[in-house]
Each structure stands twice: as C-alpha cells, then as structure tokens.
Design an enzyme around this catalytic site. Structure first.
Site, short mmCIF file in Angstrom:
data_model
loop_
_atom_site.label_atom_id
_atom_site.label_comp_id
_atom_site.label_asym_id
_atom_site.label_seq_id
_atom_site.Cartn_x
_atom_site.Cartn_y
_atom_site.Cartn_z
N LYS A 1 45.65 -13.17 22.25
CA LYS A 1 44.99 -12.23 23.62
C LYS A 1 43.79 -11.71 22.88
O LYS A 1 42.82 -11.21 23.59
CB LYS A 1 45.92 -11.31 23.87
CG LYS A 1 45.46 -10.29 25.08
CD LYS A 1 45.08 -11.00 26.21
CE LYS A 1 44.42 -10.25 27.59
NZ LYS A 1 44.19 -8.71 27.32
N GLU B 1 35.88 -13.11 25.95
CA GLU B 1 35.48 -12.43 27.20
C GLU B 1 34.36 -11.72 26.86
O GLU B 1 33.45 -11.68 27.91
CB GLU B 1 36.89 -11.84 27.81
CG GLU B 1 36.62 -10.91 28.90
CD GLU B 1 37.57 -10.12 29.25
OE1 GLU B 1 37.66 -8.95 29.33
OE2 GLU B 1 38.94 -10.83 29.71
#
Length: 336
Positions: free
Chosen positions: A188, A195
């Site tokens: 993550k 991102e």
C-alpha cells in the site's frame, strides 16, 4: 462474522455500513459519540469505550483499527488490556510497515495475532468496495476471508487479465494476501507513492494546457523576465473539463483519477474552492526511503513528493535565498 471497528471517520464508518449490509455484526467505537449513534441507527452495536467494545465481542475477538497512523500505538495500548490470547487485531490505516513488524512481534508475545491491511477506496468505498493489501499469518488471514470478501469490490465488470489462469487467487476480487506482517502496508505504501506521481503528472499536464493562452496576456518587458518568444503559438483557450472528458473515452491515460479530475473541473474550471496546499500522509516519504535502501531509482515519485512540500510553503526559505543571491551578484530586484 463479528467485528469491532475502532475509528469511524471517512472510511471506517462506511466500512461498517458495507459489512452490515453483507450480513456481518459490527461493534462500533469512536471518540465522537455522534458517529457511533449514526451507525447504531444503521444496525451497528454502539459502544463508548475499549473495555465495553471487547466485552461485546465473542472470542476469538476481531478488532479493526481505522485510525491515523500516529495514534495506532495509543489505540493498541488502550485496547490490549481487554484482549485475550487468540484475539486478532487489524490495522487498516496507512501505518509504516516497519511499525507493523514491531507490533506483530510485541503482540505475538502476548498471544495476540496482528494483521496489517493497506486499504484503498476512500469515500467511494461504500458503493465501490475497498481494494485491500494484506499482511499477516496465513491461517489468520484465511480466517478473516469473509470480512475481506465483503469489503472488497469483487470482479465487477473488469475483464480478466489475458493469460491469467481462472481462479488463481483473490486478487481479481480486489484483495490480496501479500505476505508476512508488514507486507500489506509495504504494498500500500508503494501504491500511494505511485498515486503521488500519477496525480502530479495529470496536474502538470493540465497546467500546461491551462496556460496555453499565454500569448494573449500582457507581459512586462524587462531584464528580469524571459519574454515569451512566440506569442502567436500560445493563443488557445482550452476547455479543460471537455479535454479531461474526451480523455476518459478510450485514451491510454484514462483512469479513475482522471474521472475525478474531470468531475472537479466540470464543477469549477478555476478550482476556486482549493488553495493548492497538498498534504502528504507519509507513504510517499516511506516509498522513497525504501527505494533508497533498495538502490532503486524513483525520480518521478521523489519529485512528486517534493512538489507537495513546495505547495505548503516549505520552499519559502530557499526561494528567498535564491532572490538574495541574485540581488547580491547582479543587483536583481524581486518583481512585485
């Protein structure tokens, strides 16, 4: 299954609602009594403290922490006296994977199982589901599978990856056991680092389009400003809402982030609601640290992180020093 949820913010509350809709029983706790009361109306069991939360769960207890990374250890300390060997503690926030490794060892010494779950989905997760990256012991993760399967998006309308064997695993359902403790948050962490880079690429590219009418503007001609060489080449007034809309249709750069950008620009092309101050919650920094430790070059992700620092005024001192140096060597005055 039965689950206790600690932290009913933007994601935690919606996760409880999705679990209730999926037939699970949820005991909900938050420092905000209003947040708890809102979920009780929706079918959750409310509680006002950690001791009561643990008492309302049957063993082996499963407690999911959905709190900021900086308060996870505090929450664990409050909860731990009320847990018993065999209970399972899940951290679904954005913790640093190094902390997961430490916590797992500390809790294992007391017979408590620890699972780290990197959770992506934001405020849209209630309807779309949550993409989850999971770290922990195999048998414990398997035991929790009904919870993960309910929270996950499922296959939906996404076509299978060409060449991927059928029924290979849970990844195409939107959740994946990535490995031992820390593995979920490691994946993550890198997800969020990527991102940062994708968001920066959209923002910078659209910024170039936004300024494509530079030739129509009045420019001061002086020694302090590089003149626009070919004003006639920059006479475009692009409708960015329409540009992002067309990119959504068959373009190789289409994505959910582009969908969200298009929605924002459709609402207000000048984005007057926002100041441009961009926060970073830690994952980008940790991704870059891991890249340095591994010797892996990540110039795009690094630049995207530094740009977030600049957006918050954290480059003010060096910018002032640049102006000071220009004044010292050339007598250059700052333009007002």
């Amino acid at each position: 299954m039965q689950l206790g949820m600690v932290g009913l913010g933007r994601m935690g509350a919606n996760m409880v609602l999705r679990l209730i809709r999926g037939g699970h029983q949820c005991v909900a706790f938050d420092m905000s009594t209003r947040a708890v009361a809102d979920l009780v109306v929706q079918g959750a069991v409310g509680t006002t403290n950690m001791a009561d939360l643990a008492a309302k769960l049957t063993g082996p207890r499963v407690v999911w922490l959905m709190v900021p990374a900086g308060v996870v250890d505090h929450a664990i300390a409050d909860l731990l006296p009320h847990l018993q060997p065999g209970d399972i503690l899940i951290d679904g926030g954005n913790s640093y994977y190094v902390d997961d490794i430490r916590r797992a060892k500390e809790l294992a010494a007391q017979g408590i199982h620890y699972v780290d779950v990197g959770t992506s989905g934001g405020v849209w997760g209630l309807e779309r589901g949550y993409c989850m990256m999971i770290g922990g012991e195999n048998e414990i993760v398997q035991h929790l599978d009904p919870i993960f399967r309910t929270l996950a998006p499922g296959k939906g309308t996404i076509d299978p990856t060409p060449g991927r064997p059928a029924n290979q695993g849970t990844a195409e359902e939107g959740y994946l056991h990535c490995g031992a403790n820390g593995g979920g948050h490691f994946v993550k962490m890198v997800h969020n680092g990527i991102e940062y880079g994708i968001m920066a690429a959209y923002a910078e590219g659209l910024g170039v389009l936004h300024s494509a009418n530079a030739g129509k503007r009045q420019h001061t001609i002086d020694a302090e400003t590089t003149p626009l060489r070919d004003p006639a080449m920059y006479q475009y007034d692009f409708n960015l809402a329409e540009v992002t809309e067309v990119w959504r249709r068959g373009s190789v750069i289409s994505s959910w982030l582009l969908d969200l950008s298009a929605a924002s620009l459709q609402k207000d092309a000048d984005l007057r609601e926002f100041s441009g101050r961009v926060s970073d919650s830690g994952e980008g920094r940790w991704t870059i640290k891991a890249a340095i430790d591994e010797g892996v070059p990540v110039p795009v992700l690094t630049t995207a992180l530094y740009e977030r620092f600049s957006s918050r005024g954290e480059s003010d001192f060096q910018d002032k020093l640049l102006s000071a140096m220009r004044f010292q060597f050339g007598g250059h005055l700052e333009k007002k």
